[in-house]
Motif scaffolding. Structure first.
Motif, short mmCIF file in Angstrom:
data_model
loop_
_atom_site.label_atom_id
_atom_site.label_comp_id
_atom_site.label_asym_id
_atom_site.label_seq_id
_atom_site.Cartn_x
_atom_site.Cartn_y
_atom_site.Cartn_z
N ASP A 1 198.39 84.74 21.62
CA ASP A 1 197.18 84.48 22.42
C ASP A 1 196.65 85.71 23.14
O ASP A 1 195.69 85.62 23.90
CB ASP A 1 197.43 83.34 23.42
CG ASP A 1 198.49 83.69 24.46
OD1 ASP A 1 198.92 84.85 24.52
OD2 ASP A 1 198.90 82.78 25.21
N TRP B 1 200.38 89.94 24.03
CA TRP B 1 201.22 88.92 23.40
C TRP B 1 200.70 88.60 21.99
O TRP B 1 199.49 88.42 21.80
CB TRP B 1 201.28 87.67 24.30
CG TRP B 1 202.23 86.65 23.78
CD1 TRP B 1 201.92 85.42 23.28
CD2 TRP B 1 203.65 86.78 23.67
NE1 TRP B 1 203.07 84.79 22.88
CE2 TRP B 1 204.14 85.60 23.10
CE3 TRP B 1 204.56 87.80 23.99
CZ2 TRP B 1 205.50 85.39 22.84
CZ3 TRP B 1 205.90 87.61 23.73
CH2 TRP B 1 206.36 86.41 23.17
N ARG C 1 205.81 81.66 31.19
CA ARG C 1 207.25 81.32 31.16
C ARG C 1 208.10 82.58 31.09
O ARG C 1 209.16 82.66 31.72
CB ARG C 1 207.55 80.42 29.96
CG ARG C 1 206.94 79.05 30.10
CD ARG C 1 207.28 78.15 28.93
NE ARG C 1 206.57 76.88 29.07
CZ ARG C 1 207.00 75.70 28.66
NH1 ARG C 1 208.13 75.60 28.02
NH2 ARG C 1 206.29 74.60 28.85
N LEU D 1 213.35 83.34 23.97
CA LEU D 1 212.24 82.54 23.43
C LEU D 1 212.43 82.40 21.93
O LEU D 1 212.59 83.38 21.21
CB LEU D 1 210.92 83.26 23.71
CG LEU D 1 209.67 82.48 23.32
CD1 LEU D 1 209.30 81.50 24.41
CD2 LEU D 1 208.51 83.42 23.06
N LYS D 2 212.41 81.15 21.48
CA LYS D 2 212.55 80.91 20.04
C LYS D 2 211.17 80.93 19.39
O LYS D 2 210.18 80.49 19.98
CB LYS D 2 213.19 79.54 19.81
CG LYS D 2 214.69 79.55 19.94
CD LYS D 2 215.26 78.22 19.47
CE LYS D 2 216.78 78.25 19.59
NZ LYS D 2 217.36 76.93 19.44
N LEU E 1 206.90 76.15 33.69
CA LEU E 1 206.44 75.03 32.86
C LEU E 1 205.07 75.31 32.25
O LEU E 1 204.46 74.44 31.66
CB LEU E 1 206.37 73.74 33.71
CG LEU E 1 207.69 73.26 34.30
CD1 LEU E 1 207.46 72.08 35.23
CD2 LEU E 1 208.66 72.88 33.19
N GLY E 2 204.61 76.54 32.41
CA GLY E 2 203.27 76.89 31.96
C GLY E 2 203.24 77.40 30.54
O GLY E 2 204.07 77.04 29.70
N GLU E 3 202.26 78.29 30.27
CA GLU E 3 202.08 78.83 28.93
C GLU E 3 203.14 79.91 28.66
O GLU E 3 203.85 80.34 29.57
CB GLU E 3 200.66 79.39 28.80
CG GLU E 3 199.63 78.29 28.99
CD GLU E 3 198.62 78.21 27.87
OE1 GLU E 3 198.91 78.70 26.76
OE2 GLU E 3 197.54 77.68 28.12
N THR E 4 203.18 80.35 27.43
CA THR E 4 204.30 81.18 26.97
C THR E 4 204.53 82.42 27.86
O THR E 4 205.65 82.66 28.32
CB THR E 4 204.05 81.62 25.51
OG1 THR E 4 203.68 80.45 24.77
CG2 THR E 4 205.28 82.25 24.91
#
Lengths: 288, 308
Positions: B91, B88, B110, B9-10, B104-107
């Motif tokens: 959020d 996290w 994913r 994850l960038k 394809l969802g939230e961080t």
């Protein structure tokens, strides 16, 4: 507040998340009007302005001291940690209401139009109330996406009808939304014969199920919208850019994949890959 | 040992978060071991780093079971560990409430989806979990009461207790639950400690996993732990809550066992200094959980006891 004659009961709950404040104004307006026009009260209105009072007092979304989302602890446990006991007692207290309205204000990241969220399995029993709530949208969720540890699910699964309302944004109060919803709550109270008067359809909400397109950030960066909340967009219209301040580059430009209304919009600019940017209500959602 | 990036994850300003898996041996996907998912799970990450160190030497000695492979993922959430935050960083969502994830969802959805894809297909799954309330636990292996549960295999960890837990509503989104749905026998291991390293506890938990690996044939060599496990259901545990808030002064003995009527702690009024509550063991048994802090709220869970 107890109008004595009729024992039907509506419960208004909010403040589960300490950073969601829209419900505070709703409770204030509701209490004020009931006090001013108490002769119209014909049942029981229970107002719970702060399920997580320490959270509201300390600008903490979760339960202070536990860093825990209260709305993932239901139905709680009589014998568990203190947070679980509180959740358990909240459910016990609310059970038996004829209707519970659970008011949320999104979070600090997203702005929402006034909407009710109900699950497919409860739609039959909740839709007639949600339609009278003077909201803009009723979003019916598929069963598979329902979170089972929420207050609404706990109550609905124990036969206490509960509607979740989402509106506005975290840490702010949108006066017009509060006033709009309060009008709707009194309308539903009329429907339940808790408030004198005839219920009427104030605002016709759009009912949607799958007609929602989610736009998530493909990269991390700083999001700047080029539309405002509630804008009607055309297919292919830009929604906003994700920028990189370090280089001055636009990392990604986001477009509407479908024509419709931006009913959810990113409010907080910093995004991670995957962060929700917008939800678009695709044109053609049917009217209630 | 092979190092593999399972998900990356960038971030806007931080170095990319690469979730790494360390693979030992080749062949059948035998065991997958997952460490921290929360930023305060220091002990859980430490135990996995010890396991990686040990399994590397085991592999060099040629003692990984023939035709079997083991993967260890020490952390799924180095971004939170890095800043000492449990959930996290942005959020505040919990990766262990996002399984099986959504690419394809939230961080955090994913992250869960990216990792879950890599850890499916293993015969056994071991997760070093932690409870959301701080405290010291009796080391144990926990399994959920589902149609897939296997208490007999859980005994192979040779920990004193196999605790069976009835799933709660949120459990359906945990790694353990989803592993089971996808046909991996899943076990959650609870160490004594969470947010700080306890070396002897870590050694004990490491030996427990090595014993398990040995018994299922994933490694060769000597067993580390001996002893039978008792299977208990956590619904039988006896909880002790604070009736008053105030200073919490533990008077626990060091044995880990309590007698009925034994004094466990006192609560002192923080302003007057008066003892406001004396806390006694309601039954005889083994101490399963103890509250670690110096101050307590009214209603706080202070002790849980596995009754004799």
């Amino acid at each position: 507040m107890d109008g004595q004659k009729n024992k039907r009961r509506i419960s208004i709950v909010t403040g589960t998340h300490g950073d969601e404040l829209e419900g505070q104004y709703v409770c204030y307006l509701l209490n004020r009007k009931i006090k001013e026009e108490s002769e119209k009260l014909n049942g029981i209105v229970d107002v719970y302005p702060a399920l997580n009072p320490m959270g509201i007092d300390t600008i903490t979304r979760g339960i202070p001291g536990f860093d825990l989302d209260m709305n993932r602890t239901f139905p709680g446990s009589k014998d568990g940690a203190v947070t679980e006991q509180v959740a358990y007692d909240i459910v016990r207290d609310l059970l038996g209401s004829d209707l519970v309205i659970d008011i949320h204000a999104s979070n600090i990241f997203l702005t929402e139009m006034p909407q009710a969220r109900i699950s497919e399995e409860t739609a039959n029993s909740l839709l007639s109330f949600a339609e009278n709530l003077n909201i803009d949208l009723i979003w019916i969720h598929a069963a598979a996406t329902v979170l089972r540890s929420t207050l609404a699910h706990s109550l609905n699964s124990q036969n206490t009808k509960t509607i979740v309302v989402e509106m506005g944004v975290g840490m702010r109060i949108t006066k017009r939304y509060g006033e709009q919803l309060v009008e709707g709550i009194f309308n539903v109270m009329k429907q339940l014969d808790i408030w004198q008067g005839e219920a009427e359809r104030l605002k016709k909400p759009i009912v949607c199920k799958d007609e929602v397109d989610f736009i998530n950030a493909p990269v991390s960066g700083v999001f700047l919208p080029c539309v405002t909340h509630l804008t009607k967009v055309e297919k292919g219209q830009p929604i906003g850019d994700i920028l990189e301040p370090l280089t001055g580059n636009i990392l990604s430009r986001l477009y509407a994949r479908q024509a419709g209304t931006v009913f959810t919009l990113r409010e907080y600019p910093i995004v991670d890959e995957g962060s929700l940017i917008a939800r678009i209500l695709i044109e053609g959602g049917r009217n209630a | 040992m092979k190092e593999q990036i399972l998900f990356s994850l960038k971030s806007l300003y931080r170095e990319s978060m690469d979730i790494k898996g360390y693979i030992f041996g080749e062949g059948e996907k035998s065991v997958c071991i997952v460490g921290s998912m929360r930023g305060n799970e220091v002990q859980q990450t430490y135990i996995c780093s010890r396991l990686i160190h040990t399994l590397k030497k085991t592999e060099e000695r040629g003692e990984i079971g023939k035709g079997k492979s083991i993967m260890v993922i020490p952390s799924l959430n180095t971004y939170s560990i890095n800043i000492g935050k449990r959930f996290w960083p942005t959020d505040n969502t919990d990766i262990n409430r996002m399984f099986p994830g959504y690419g394809l969802g939230e961080t955090t959805q994913r992250i869960a989806a990216g990792v879950f894809e890599s850890i499916q297909g293993y015969k056994y799954g071991i997760q070093f979990a932690s409870f959301y309330i701080p405290g010291k636990f009796l080391p144990h292996v926990k399994i959920m009461q589902t149609e897939y549960m296997d208490a007999e295999t859980a005994k192979l960890f040779a920990l004193p207790y196999v605790v069976i837990r009835n799933p709660r509503p949120y459990d359906t989104t945990t790694l353990n639950y989803n592993w089971q749905i996808w046909n991996t026998k899943a076990f959650s291991l609870y160490a004594k400690q969470t947010n700080a390293i306890d070396v002897s506890d870590a050694e004990y938990m490491e030996n427990s996993v090595l014993t398990f690996l040995h018994k299922i044939g994933a490694i060769e060599g000597e067993e580390r732990l001996f002893g039978a496990s008792v299977v208990v259901n956590d619904s039988s545990f006896v909880s002790v809550h604070a009736k008053k808030g105030g200073f919490f002064l533990s008077e626990l003995n060091d044995s880990g066992f309590v007698r009925e009527g034994e004094k466990l702690a006192v609560i002192v009024d923080p302003l007057s200094g008066e003892v406001s509550e004396k806390i006694f063991a309601p039954c005889k048994g083994r101490l399963y959980y103890s509250f670690p802090s110096s101050m307590t709220h009214q209603g706080t869970l202070l002790f849980r006891i596995i009754p004799d």
